[in-house]
Design a protein around this motif. Structure first.
Motif, mmCIF file in Angstrom:
data_model
loop_
_atom_site.group_PDB
_atom_site.id
_atom_site.type_symbol
_atom_site.label_atom_id
_atom_site.label_comp_id
_atom_site.label_asym_id
_atom_site.label_seq_id
_atom_site.Cartn_x
_atom_site.Cartn_y
_atom_site.Cartn_z
ATOM 1 N N ILE A 10 0.893 -1.254 -0.022
ATOM 2 C CA ILE A 10 0.153 -0.051 -0.056
ATOM 3 C C ILE A 10 0.810 1.293 -0.054
ATOM 4 C CG2 ILE A 10 -1.927 -1.090 1.135
ATOM 5 C CD1 ILE A 10 -0.856 0.626 3.753
ATOM 6 N N SER A 11 0.362 2.404 -0.241
ATOM 7 C CA SER A 11 0.757 3.667 -0.132
ATOM 8 C C SER A 11 0.896 4.052 1.301
ATOM 9 C CB SER A 11 0.157 4.650 -0.956
ATOM 10 O OG SER A 11 0.640 5.798 -0.749
ATOM 11 N N ARG A 12 2.118 4.377 1.744
ATOM 12 C CA ARG A 12 2.030 4.605 3.379
ATOM 13 C C ARG A 12 3.096 5.575 3.636
ATOM 14 N NH1 ARG A 12 4.638 1.818 7.755
ATOM 15 N NH2 ARG A 12 5.967 0.846 6.319
ATOM 16 N N SER A 13 3.033 6.470 4.567
ATOM 17 C CA SER A 13 4.205 7.353 4.855
ATOM 18 C C SER A 13 4.101 7.478 6.488
ATOM 19 C CB SER A 13 3.908 8.518 4.160
ATOM 20 O OG SER A 13 2.862 9.109 4.665
ATOM 21 N N GLN A 14 5.334 7.930 6.880
ATOM 22 C CA GLN A 14 5.419 8.186 8.341
ATOM 23 C C GLN A 14 5.225 9.807 8.339
ATOM 24 O OE1 GLN A 14 6.076 5.831 10.591
ATOM 25 N NE2 GLN A 14 5.732 4.803 9.045
ATOM 26 N N PRO A 15 4.699 10.198 9.639
ATOM 27 C CA PRO A 15 4.707 11.652 9.587
ATOM 28 C C PRO A 15 5.852 12.512 9.490
ATOM 29 C CG PRO A 15 4.142 10.647 11.558
ATOM 30 C CD PRO A 15 4.430 9.423 10.749
ATOM 31 N N PRO A 17 7.921 16.523 7.828
ATOM 32 C CA PRO A 17 7.743 17.579 7.017
ATOM 33 C C PRO A 17 7.645 17.255 5.498
ATOM 34 C CG PRO A 17 9.765 17.662 7.899
ATOM 35 C CD PRO A 17 9.206 16.710 8.619
ATOM 36 N N GLY A 18 6.716 17.806 4.716
ATOM 37 C CA GLY A 18 6.846 17.839 3.213
ATOM 38 C C GLY A 18 6.701 16.325 2.535
ATOM 39 N N ASP A 19 5.961 15.353 3.209
ATOM 40 C CA ASP A 19 5.673 14.088 2.483
ATOM 41 C C ASP A 19 4.918 14.197 1.118
ATOM 42 O OD1 ASP A 19 6.182 11.247 2.244
ATOM 43 O OD2 ASP A 19 4.068 11.025 2.489
ATOM 44 N N LYS B 193 0.550 -6.302 9.433
ATOM 45 C CA LYS B 193 1.798 -5.994 9.313
ATOM 46 C C LYS B 193 2.030 -4.363 9.648
ATOM 47 C CE LYS B 193 3.227 -8.744 5.311
ATOM 48 N NZ LYS B 193 1.708 -8.958 4.934
ATOM 49 N N HIS B 194 1.042 -3.884 9.208
ATOM 50 C CA HIS B 194 0.881 -2.298 9.636
ATOM 51 C C HIS B 194 -0.699 -2.111 10.179
ATOM 52 C CE1 HIS B 194 4.447 -1.801 7.066
ATOM 53 N NE2 HIS B 194 3.776 -2.310 6.406
ATOM 54 N N ASN B 200 3.289 4.493 16.952
ATOM 55 C CA ASN B 200 3.771 4.480 15.836
ATOM 56 C C ASN B 200 3.178 4.892 14.767
ATOM 57 O OD1 ASN B 200 5.890 3.831 13.847
ATOM 58 N ND2 ASN B 200 4.915 1.743 13.475
ATOM 59 N N PRO B 201 3.020 6.311 14.625
ATOM 60 C CA PRO B 201 1.963 7.191 13.683
ATOM 61 C C PRO B 201 2.441 6.802 12.442
ATOM 62 C CG PRO B 201 3.060 8.766 15.092
ATOM 63 C CD PRO B 201 3.650 7.118 15.475
ATOM 64 N N GLY B 202 1.423 6.805 11.462
ATOM 65 C CA GLY B 202 1.671 6.509 10.061
ATOM 66 C C GLY B 202 0.438 7.272 9.335
ATOM 67 N N ASN B 203 0.772 7.456 8.048
ATOM 68 C CA ASN B 203 -0.372 7.650 7.009
ATOM 69 C C ASN B 203 -0.459 6.605 6.344
ATOM 70 O OD1 ASN B 203 -0.174 10.535 7.933
ATOM 71 N ND2 ASN B 203 1.649 10.602 6.717
ATOM 72 N N PHE B 204 -1.783 6.197 5.929
ATOM 73 C CA PHE B 204 -2.144 4.840 5.341
ATOM 74 C C PHE B 204 -2.810 5.207 3.854
ATOM 75 C CE2 PHE B 204 -2.236 1.763 9.145
ATOM 76 C CZ PHE B 204 -0.961 1.743 9.269
ATOM 77 N N ASN B 205 -2.231 4.791 2.867
ATOM 78 C CA ASN B 205 -3.127 4.941 1.542
ATOM 79 C C ASN B 205 -3.326 6.535 1.169
ATOM 80 O OD1 ASN B 205 -3.992 2.046 1.486
ATOM 81 N ND2 ASN B 205 -5.245 2.786 3.124
ATOM 82 N N THR B 206 -2.012 7.088 1.425
ATOM 83 C CA THR B 206 -1.810 8.538 0.984
ATOM 84 C C THR B 206 -1.902 8.821 -0.502
ATOM 85 O OG1 THR B 206 0.685 8.129 1.139
ATOM 86 C CG2 THR B 206 -0.324 8.660 2.956
ATOM 87 N N VAL B 216 9.589 10.833 3.222
ATOM 88 C CA VAL B 216 10.299 11.858 3.955
ATOM 89 C C VAL B 216 11.587 11.113 4.546
ATOM 90 C CG1 VAL B 216 8.516 13.175 4.687
ATOM 91 C CG2 VAL B 216 8.890 10.945 6.003
#
Lengths: 101, 403
Positions: A10-15, A17-19, B193-194, B200-206, B216
């Motif tokens: 999946i598309s996933r990112s950590q918090p 700046p500037g993602d 898995k996530h 452990n904060p994260g953004n899913f399906n960005t 980042v």
């Protein structure tokens, strides 16, 4: 399971700046704070911070005086609309970029 | 232990045995008794789960997406227009790779309104990316639900377990109730898995961009096309996973061995009828009658429709003279969806069978065994050529008068 060039399903990112990239470049109008009107700047007290609270991109600092991170400010104008002191003005970005050079 | 219960209760019991943690559902005929049973299980504390009533099917799937993203085992069920209302969230659930299981109690789609059975609802969802299993009787319903949870969490793809409204959902049949301890051993808890984790904060399906790009932390992140490609590859790989899961299920419970297609008297058959769901069992009676008349015919029930088990279908139909596909669904303006898929599977064979398509039973029109017998007798007597236009069974059109 299939081999993947990229390990993520999946598309996933950590918090951080500037993602989403340098979103400041999207800006058409720039917020300018008049520190003579801004409540925390004028009173030197940790008060108001309505712009900090309402900014959807968290680019306003909770400092005295408040500052706006123009790398990521998209220029939505919510801060100017909501400022109870009328201290923030949205000005044309084009009129400002020349001054920086 | 054998019990006699309805198909909806078989499904609900399978969900209970699977120790589902979150259920969100909106009642719709003929699914309603399934979700009523689940709410009874939760209310009587036979099942420790959150039952979240919602105002629509769209919200039901949204709740399942949220629950699954938080790392819990989630379930919903629906039928017909409810499934269509869920459609946008179905796409999201699979794109987010969440192991949600949904029962689809097959019903025709309005307009015009119908509450009776056909399979247009789930067949119309074939390209969403969900795995689709079809049950032909109550035993297969309860077994498929349990296997579906295992498959979903193995491949991180949601699964629909489809069964015929009324014909299975509201009829009573004996079936074996698996032991809870056996189900627990077969189906380990869901360990994502996530998941949404405050530590452990994260953004899913960005949002993805057309191209890959660094995150980042500087590592390269896939773009949209990579993520969608991986879904397709994993769906194809899910065929092998399901075969393994079915084998393990068979070892433990003594049932299984035909995860993709169920063949009846096909080995020496020159002709094979094909159907999905309870119709494939109804056809067995017809096949027996025709066998008595010396016609070498069998029937193949398709139990997994997506991913399409093309190799299993091809090996079952190779060398046959004529394949006759009966469908309670239609890709309007073309052919039956299963017919198109089987035809494309047969295409690469040098000596491919003739193939016929019959559309029947839409909106619950009764399918009479005699009609099936007549259709099969006709197709076996005159296979002729591959047909592009489906034949219809049981139509009662008013005679038209022109000029």
């Amino acid at each position: 399971m299939a081999t993947k060039t990229y390990c993520e399903m999946i598309s996933r990112s950590q918090p951080g700046p500037g993602d989403g990239g340098n979103t400041g470049s999207w800006r058409v109008k720039r917020p300018i704070i008049d520190y003579d009107k801004c409540i925390p700047a004028k009173t030197k007290k940790r008060a108001c911070f309505t712009c900090w609270l309402l900014c959807p991109d968290c680019v306003v600092s909770k400092t005295i005086p408040p500052a706006i991170n123009l790398d990521y400010c998209k220029g939505c104008g919510i801060c100017a609309e909501e400022c109870p002191a009328g201290a923030i003005e949205m000005v044309d970005e084009a009129s400002q970029t020349g001054k920086e050079k | 232990m054998h019990i006699i219960e309805s198909g909806n209760v078989a499904a609900a019991t399978g969900v209970k045995l699977s120790r589902v943690q979150v259920i969100a559902a909106y009642p719709i005929t003929p699914q309603t008794p399934l979700t009523e049973k689940l709410s009874e299980f939760v209310e009587s504390e036979q099942l420790t789960a959150q039952y979240i009533p919602v105002e629509s099917e769209h919200s039901a799937m949204a709740v399942c997406i949220a629950a699954s993203t938080a790392g819990t085992r989630a379930f919903t069920a629906t039928s017909a227009n409810g499934l269509l209302y869920m459609n946008e969230q179905l796409h999201w659930a699979v794109g987010a790779r969440l192991p949600i299981v949904t029962c689809v109690v097959n019903r025709g789609i309005g307009a015009p309104w119908t509450v009776w059975n056909d399979q247009q609802d789930s067949m119309a969802q074939r390209d969403v990316g969900w795995i689709q299993l079809y049950a032909s009787d109550h035993q297969q319903i309860i077994d498929s639900v349990i296997k579906a949870f295992r498959l979903a969490q193995t491949v991180s793809i949601p699964v629909m377990v489809c069964y015929d409204g009324y014909l299975l959902s509201h009829t009573y049949m004996p079936f074996d109730l698996p032991e809870q301890s056996e189900v627990d051993a077969f189906l380990p808890p869901f360990v994502p898995k996530h998941f949404l984790d405050p530590e452990n904060p994260g953004n899913f399906n960005t949002v993805t961009l057309p191209d890959v790009r660094p995150g980042v932390d500087g590592t390269m992140r896939p773009g949209y096309i990579e993520i969608r490609h991986n879904l397709h590859q994993d769906l194809r790989a899910a065929l092998d996973s399901y075969a393994e899961i079915d084998r393990e299920f068979e070892q433990r419970f003594g049932r299984g061995g035909s995860p993709f297609v169920e063949q009846y008297r096909c080995d020496d058959a020159r002709f094979v009828a094909v159907a999905v769901g309870s119709l494939s069992y109804q056809l067995r009676d017809v096949i027996d009658t025709m066998r008595e008349d010396g016609i070498a015919i069998g029937v193949m029930g398709v139990q997994m429709y997506r991913p399409f088990p093309d190799q299993a279908v091809a090996s079952a139909l190779a060398g046959k003279e004529c394949v006759i596909v009966f469908e309670k669904a239609l890709s309007y303006g073309n052919q039956g969806p299963l017919y198109s898929d089987i035809k494309s599977t047969l295409y690469r064979m040098d000596d491919r069978p003739i193939i016929h398509n019959y559309i029947l039973g839409l909106g619950g029109r009764e399918i009479k065994t005699q009609q099936l017998l007549d259709a099969l007798t006709e197709s076996c007597a005159r296979p002729a050529a591959i047909e592009d236009t489906p034949r219809w069974i049981g139509l009662k059109l008013q005679e038209e008068h022109h000029g």
